[in-house]
Design a protein around this motif. Structure first.
Motif, short mmCIF file in Angstrom:
data_model
loop_
_atom_site.label_atom_id
_atom_site.label_comp_id
_atom_site.label_asym_id
_atom_site.label_seq_id
_atom_site.Cartn_x
_atom_site.Cartn_y
_atom_site.Cartn_z
N ALA A 1 3.39 11.55 -14.12
CA ALA A 1 2.28 10.85 -14.43
C ALA A 1 1.91 11.03 -15.86
O ALA A 1 1.33 9.91 -16.64
CB ALA A 1 0.94 11.44 -13.58
N ASP B 1 5.88 18.14 -4.27
CA ASP B 1 4.87 17.44 -5.27
C ASP B 1 5.11 17.84 -6.73
O ASP B 1 4.28 17.18 -7.61
CB ASP B 1 3.63 17.39 -4.80
N GLN C 1 -6.83 12.66 -12.23
CA GLN C 1 -7.23 11.59 -12.92
C GLN C 1 -7.58 11.87 -14.29
O GLN C 1 -8.45 12.79 -14.59
CB GLN C 1 -7.94 10.54 -12.32
N ARG D 1 -6.74 15.14 -6.05
CA ARG D 1 -6.58 13.76 -6.89
C ARG D 1 -6.89 14.15 -8.26
O ARG D 1 -8.04 14.89 -8.64
CB ARG D 1 -7.54 12.93 -6.28
N PHE E 1 -2.80 10.80 -9.87
CA PHE E 1 -1.85 11.12 -8.81
C PHE E 1 -2.56 11.94 -7.90
O PHE E 1 -3.56 12.52 -8.14
CB PHE E 1 -0.61 11.67 -9.33
N GLU E 2 -1.98 11.98 -6.68
CA GLU E 2 -2.41 13.09 -5.75
C GLU E 2 -1.14 14.00 -5.37
O GLU E 2 -0.29 13.26 -5.00
CB GLU E 2 -3.07 12.26 -4.34
N LEU F 1 5.43 15.24 -9.67
CA LEU F 1 4.25 14.06 -9.91
C LEU F 1 3.43 14.37 -11.19
O LEU F 1 3.25 13.41 -11.96
CB LEU F 1 3.31 14.37 -8.57
#
Length: 815
Positions: free
Chosen positions: A536, A529, A565, A563, A548-549, A532
């Motif tokens: 993002a 991950d 944001q 999570r 994104f998670e 990510l």
């Protein structure tokens, strides 16, 4: 101390020289000190000591974890009489205990590799028998040994206390000078710089030269006062160059005042203002318009000449009388002019007070009587004019006397203004006590002899501003509490300098320290991950949003889902400036999602099996309905079993739904526990596959919902049959102890793994995760726990692998 010890120290090359401190270091017995014998000191310490003893700058060495001190002659005065010579060889923690809370963290930063330095840094030291403010230009630098390890702190500093005190004194003098200019009954102006700019000017000076104050705000002095430049600019240049004052009396000059050309006569002085080095840095101009006096004298002189021509033959006595009258007339003119100027000045001052948008009150210093007060002040204190004017201030505003009378008197005694910011004061306004917040100043009015003659009070009500700020702070605190309650972490990332600021909750979620870098944060992402975050941020260039998670790996190797944001903010050029966002640990949410997915899969499987069986049986019955055979009864039994299975699964789902909605009602009554066992577990006895053994009091009765308690018992017994099929004996127990009844079901089966035990009563949890060996939705024990808790009881399990399991619950006894 052995003589050879001192001799050995004197021969050490790195301890040579250094004056008094060098001698003190060589003479000191270091055998009991953490540093030990100087001959065995680390090479880096020896080199640093040699440098310290040879430099003329103040140097302090703090070595090792105890910060053992060594310093040179230049540093010794900084320690004063109280700290020297005890500081030599002692710990800096002890020597500077009164300021260790401030400098200790700096030492820690230096020992971690950071250099710290500040100009004019203030500390309060007790070095001469009393606490005093001391100022230093200093740097703390790490000292590394030959292996590159940081072993000590090098302190190089220069005391700037005298400089700071001189600057403060100079600023006070300049402020007093400005006050003199503003209050002076003559025209005064201060000019400074290249080109000359007006720093302070009063209304009388502006009236003399016929200019406005705004004319000088950004324009050089001689560019505004153009008509005087030709004659006076060389004088100002000479005063600044030589430091000698220039005086002129009744100087004639043609001035353009308010657009009209006038001939003006002026007495003036150009006095240099010297800086701390004794060189001129500014000029104070003092000017008095004596045009009326000179004009009057000229007229008198002309008249006198005419009279002299007419009366040449008058006697000497008449001439003497005329001369005396002439002098008297001049004196009267001067007195009248000075009196008129004073009256005009006082009138202007009163007009300024009454027209000011601020609350102003002038109080006489000798008896504290209010001389002047404007409507703004009366409105501020909630008093009428007759309650304040010409009365003693602490009689007029008695409610403020306790808090401010002493401060007011100190302003009179010292001549130092008192400035208050947002002071909370209780004022009796129109007879009603009212809490208000005020910004105000007690400004002393000082005569040329240095005497305070009055105090001007200038104030403004800032209650609305203070309350608005407090409301904002209250809202911010509520937001912070909401974020804390929601266990949400926050962060702020600056794209320009790469700086990441985050909350304590953010640090706990990422399992990092509070001051970790962004690289350390990124390193916590699961390798799969790690991309990510960058993706993002890249997408946010277009959307302005980050979402994104991802998975994190903590130091204990556990995996956590988060999570993230946030909102991206851009500058005027469209470049990303900063991101402000939140982070939430969604590990439990992900687990529940997985449980939901597992439940759907299991429920589909569990329902499909009996429905398929039922469908096949019904199809066979359809085929043979016209020609019944012996197997019809078996098919009907099969249908009944499938429907029973489906009914049980649906009942479990309906029970969970009722519990979630709080609709599960209890129908409590007294019933016998032993009889309940027989009624609800009779089918086990008929099957003859297991033996039910009852232990305990067969006469025991409880007050509860028999049907719901029966559900719990059936579930316990069914689980014993399903999960311990080779344990023929199942033990049912009912015991009464004090105020509780304990009911349990035990088997001698394989037991339950310890890691499964904490989750047995969770919704959808199944000991067998495959779904292929044991049927069920994973709701049975969850429903049991809800039923027991609804009764106000407790439920649990005890299990040892290889020996069996005991499921139990306890209910309170109703007396």
């Amino acid at each position: 101390m052995p003589e050879n010890y001192l001799l050995n120290h004197s021969e050490l090359p790195f301890l040579q020289g250094g004056g008094e401190m060098g001698e003190l270091i060589r003479a000191k017995d270091w055998s009991g000190n953490p540093l030990g014998d100087p001959a065995n000191w680390p090479l880096a310490l020896k080199q640093t000591v040699s440098m310290m003893l040879s430099t003329v700058f103040p140097v302090l060495i703090c070595w090792g974890k105890d910060y053992i001190q060594l310093y040179n002659d230049a540093f010794r005065p900084i320690n004063g009489l109280d700290k020297h010579p005890a500081a030599m060889g002692g710990s800096a923690r002890d020597t500077y205990a009164e300021i260790w809370e401030k400098i200790g963290p700096m030492f820690v930063e230096v020992m971690n590799g950071k250099t710290v330095g500040f100009p004019d840094f203030m500390v309060v030291l007790e070095r001469n028998g009393y606490a005093e403010e001391c100022y230093f230009d200093f740097s703390y630098s790490p000292v590394k040994d030959e292996h590159g390890n940081i072993s000590g702190v090098l302190v190089i500093c220069v005391e700037t206390t005298e400089k700071i005190m001189a600057i403060r004194s100079r600023e006070l003098q300049q402020q007093n000078l400005r006050n003199v200019v503003r209050q002076a009954p003559v025209g005064m102006c201060i000019v400074k710089g290249t080109p000359l700019m007006v720093e302070e000017v009063n209304d009388l000076f502006l009236e003399i030269i016929g200019k406005k104050c705004d004319d000088f705000k950004v324009t050089p002095y001689w560019d505004v006062n153009v008509e005087a430049k030709a004659f006076y600019e060389p004088i100002t240049d000479r005063v600044l160059a030589t430091g000698e004052a220039y005086h002129a009396n009744e100087h004639e000059i043609v001035m353009i005042r308010h657009g009209i050309e006038e001939t003006v006569y002026v007495d003036f002085v150009y006095e240099p203002i010297l800086n701390t080095q004794g060189t001129p840095e500014a000029i104070i101009i003092v000017a008095i318009d004596v045009s009326e006096k000179v004009t009057a004298r000229m007229k008198i002189e002309e008249a006198a000449e005419e009279m002299q021509a007419i009366n040449e033959e008058m006697t000497a006595s008449n001439e003497e009388l005329a001369a005396a009258n002439e002098k008297l007339a001049v004196t009267n003119e001067e007195l009248e002019s000075a009196n008129n100027e004073l009256l005009v000045s006082e009138a202007r001052f009163r007009n300024l007070i009454h027209q000011s948008p601020f609350a102003i009150c002038v109080i006489r210093a000798t008896d504290l009587v209010v001389n002047e007060v404007n409507d703004g002040y009366l409105q501020l204190v909630g008093k009428s004019r007759h309650q304040v004017e010409n009365r003693k201030i602490w009689e007029a505003v008695s409610e403020a006397a306790e808090g401010y009378a002493a401060v007011f008197q100190q302003v009179i005694d010292t001549g130092v203004p008192f400035i208050a910011k947002e002071h909370e004061v209780v004022l009796i306004k129109n007879g009603v006590p009212e809490n208000v917040f005020l910004d105000f100043v007690y400004e002393p009015v000082i005569e040329t002899n240095g005497q305070v003659t009055s105090v001007m009070v200038v104030g403004i009500d800032v209650t609305e501003k203070v309350m608005a700020r407090r409301n904002i702070e209250d809202v911010e605190e509520r937001i912070r509490l909401a974020i804390d309650a929601a266990e949400i972490g926050t962060f702020d990332f600056d794209y320009q300098n790469g700086r990441l600021v985050y909350s304590e909750r953010f640090a706990r979620i990422f399992d990092i320290r509070l001051n970790a870098s962004r690289e350390e944060v990124i390193s916590r992402y699961h390798p799969e991950d790690s991309h990510l975050s960058d993706e993002a941020h890249e997408q946010a260039k277009a959307t302005g949003k980050i979402f994104f998670e991802a998975r994190l790996i903590h130091t204990d190797k556990s995996i956590r889902w988060v999570r993230i944001q946030g909102n991206v903010y851009f500058d005027q050029a469209g470049k990303r400036r900063r991101t402000v966002g939140t982070i939430l640990d969604i590990t439990e949410y992900k687990r529940l999602q997985q449980q939901k997915d597992d439940f759907i899969s299991i429920a589909s499987h569990e329902l499909k099996t009996p429905i398929t069986s039922l469908k096949a049986s019904l199809q066979l019955l359809e085929r043979i309905k016209s020609n019944p055979q012996d197997r019809m009864s078996r098919l009907i039994e099969q249908c009944i079993r499938s429907m029973t299975k489906i009914s049980g699964l649906v009942d479990d789902l309906l029970n969970v739904s009722k519990m979630n909605q709080g609709h599960m009602a209890l129908n409590k009554k007294w019933f016998n526990v032993s009889k309940m066992f027989d009624d609800y577990c009779g089918y086990i006895k008929q099957d003859d596959s297991h033996e039910l053994i009852f232990l305990g009091n067969r006469e025991l009765e409880i007050f509860a919902d028999e049907h719901r308690i029966g559900q719990v018992i059936i579930n316990f017994v069914n689980n014993a049959v399903k999960y311990a099929p080779y344990s023929r004996k199942i033990y049912l127990s009912a015991e009464h102890s004090e105020n509780i009844v304990r009911i349990s079901v035990a088997d001698n089966g394989p037991g339950i793994p310890p890691d499964k035990l904490p989750h047995l009563f969770d919704r959808y949890f199944r000991v067998d995760d495959s779904g292929g060996q044991i049927s069920g939705l994973g709701l049975g024990l969850y429903i049991c726990a809800e039923i027991v808790e609804k009764h106000g009881g407790k439920i649990g399990v005890e299990s040892v692998q290889g020996k069996g399991s005991t499921f139990w619950f306890e209910l309170p006894v109703v007396l």
